[in-house]
Write an enzyme that holds these catalytic residues in place. Structure first.
Site, PDB file in Angstrom:
ATOM      1  N   ASP A  64     -19.784 -89.793 -55.272  1.00 37.52           N
ATOM      2  CA  ASP A  64     -19.098 -88.499 -55.299  1.00 37.52           C
ATOM      3  C   ASP A  64     -17.646 -88.765 -55.682  1.00 37.52           C
ATOM      4  OD1 ASP A  64     -21.048 -86.516 -54.532  1.00 37.52           O
ATOM      5  OD2 ASP A  64     -21.045 -87.407 -52.535  1.00 37.52           O
ATOM      6  N   LYS A 168     -23.480 -78.798 -59.218  1.00 35.68           N
ATOM      7  CA  LYS A 168     -23.862 -78.507 -57.836  1.00 35.68           C
ATOM      8  C   LYS A 168     -23.037 -77.318 -57.333  1.00 35.68           C
ATOM      9  CE  LYS A 168     -20.792 -82.128 -56.005  1.00 35.68           C
ATOM     10  NZ  LYS A 168     -20.717 -83.451 -55.356  1.00 35.68           N
ATOM     11  N   HIS A 181     -23.001 -79.687 -44.061  1.00 31.66           N
ATOM     12  CA  HIS A 181     -22.997 -81.021 -43.457  1.00 31.66           C
ATOM     13  C   HIS A 181     -23.224 -80.935 -41.947  1.00 31.66           C
ATOM     14  CE1 HIS A 181     -20.820 -81.752 -47.251  1.00 31.66           C
ATOM     15  NE2 HIS A 181     -21.263 -82.982 -47.152  1.00 31.66           N
ATOM     16  N   ASP A 252     -29.588 -82.769 -52.153  1.00 36.23           N
ATOM     17  CA  ASP A 252     -28.387 -83.149 -51.421  1.00 36.23           C
ATOM     18  C   ASP A 252     -28.839 -84.074 -50.284  1.00 36.23           C
ATOM     19  OD1 ASP A 252     -25.716 -83.293 -50.712  1.00 36.23           O
ATOM     20  OD2 ASP A 252     -25.407 -81.128 -50.706  1.00 36.23           O
TER      21      ASP A 252
END
Length: 349
Positions: A64, A168, A181, A252
């Site tokens: 990332d 995304k 998350h 993800d």
């Protein structure tokens, strides 16, 4: 040995025997790196070389590395501004914003490719509604046209640097406040509302040839009661059939709270793969990785293998030294480095 459908992380700055055991497993097809895997540019290149040496064909290596607060490697790398900064420039100078976004993509790709990274999970195509802190300044803008133009420019820069783009979080994460998350975000809009707004940025980039997409761990209950990344309706009926997307679908991270509604780690992986993901990510949980490798039964399809093969990085500079000897590259580094500073300092050359 062909690539498997799982992407895992590794523990530290060099491979351990446990890392090697895991990434040699036939279910593994890639490795994602984090800030903890980075000590210096030389160490990073040694790590990626060692990962690529474990298997043939070599495992995919991803990171990332979007810019702003989501940039895993910093020392020795160009600091890329948050994507929102390009959006601010677009408001006044669209052409200059597009140029700078393309240069940022080139810098991201060229520097990562020089260190053996195949691709970054970027760009963020979510719309900035001003509500989502987890998306926030990672998004280019709240205007679809701005996102389309800037994301396309960034994608062109990535391509110039030898790297595929990953859009995304399909079909859009920007409208919800919750962070997937640590929570299970729910977007109460109906399909037509999503399709006419957030999804349009994905449609445009698909038409422009984006190579990969990552769905959101967000539930859109008026469309499906499963998060998009586990939903055949979203991935097959909408993304593949309605939008005509033929690239890679990456899940993800399966360890995120937003994936927890699906079950244990093996159930999550199976649900994502059955829904249409080509590769699933599992990060920061080596015990869960062992559980998944022991329990998952999955024969990867030839179509997925062909898609994943296109994610291997293209031609790249032999080293950062070679990059720094390229005057065009260094001019781009200087211009992008000015983004986010006072307007009077913007590089309108």
């Amino acid at each position: 040995m062909t690539l498997g459908p799982i992407m895992l992380d590794v523990v530290g700055t060099e491979l351990t025997q446990e890392d090697i055991r895991r990434i040699r497993h036939p279910l593994v097809g890639g490795v994602i790196l984090f800030a903890r895997n980075f000590e210096s540019p030389a160490q990073l290149k040694a790590l990626t070389d060692s990962i690529h040496a474990v298997r043939q064909p070599p495992l995919l290596i991803a990171v990332d590395h979007e810019g702003g607060r989501v940039q895993r490697f910093r020392e020795g790398f160009t600091r890329i501004p948050p994507m929102r900064e390009f959006g601010k420039i677009w408001d006044e100078h669209p052409r200059k914003a597009r140029q700078l976004a393309e240069e940022a993509g080139w810098i991201i790709a060229a520097e990562l490719r020089a260190h053996g990274i195949d691709f970054s999970f970027t760009p963020v195509l979510d719309m900035d509604y001003g509500e989502s802190q987890v998306i926030g300044d990672r998004a280019f803008h709240g205007d679809r046209q701005a996102i389309n133009e800037l994301a396309f420019s960034l994608m062109q820069g990535l391509k110039r640097g030898g790297m595929a783009a990953v859009g995304k979080h399909f079909p859009g994460h920007g409208y919800v406040v919750a962070d997937s998350h640590v929570a299970i975000p729910v977007d109460e809009r109906d399909f037509d509302q999503i399709a006419s707004t957030d999804m349009q940025t994905f449609r445009q980039l698909i038409d422009d040839g984006i190579q990969a997409i990552m769905p959101a761990h967000v539930i859109y209950p008026k469309v499906d009661n499963k998060p998009a990344g586990f939903s055949e309706r979203w991935l097959q009926k909408v993304l593949r059939q309605r939008l005509g997307f033929n690239g890679v679908i990456f899940s993800d991270d399966l360890s995120m709270e937003g994936a927890g509604v699906v079950g244990d780690v093996t159930q999550r992986a199976l649900a994502a793969l059955n829904a249409g993901c080509d590769m699933v990510l599992l990060c920061n949980q080596p015990d869960k990785a062992d559980e998944l490798l022991a329990n998952l039964k999955w024969d990867i399809q030839a179509q997925s293998l062909a898609r994943l093969a296109r994610m291997h990085g293209g031609r790249h500079p032999s080293s950062m030294v070679a990059l720094h000897e390229d005057p065009d590259f260094m001019h781009a580094v200087h211009r992008v480095g000015q983004v986010g500073k006072a307007d009077g300092d913007l590089p309108f050359a």
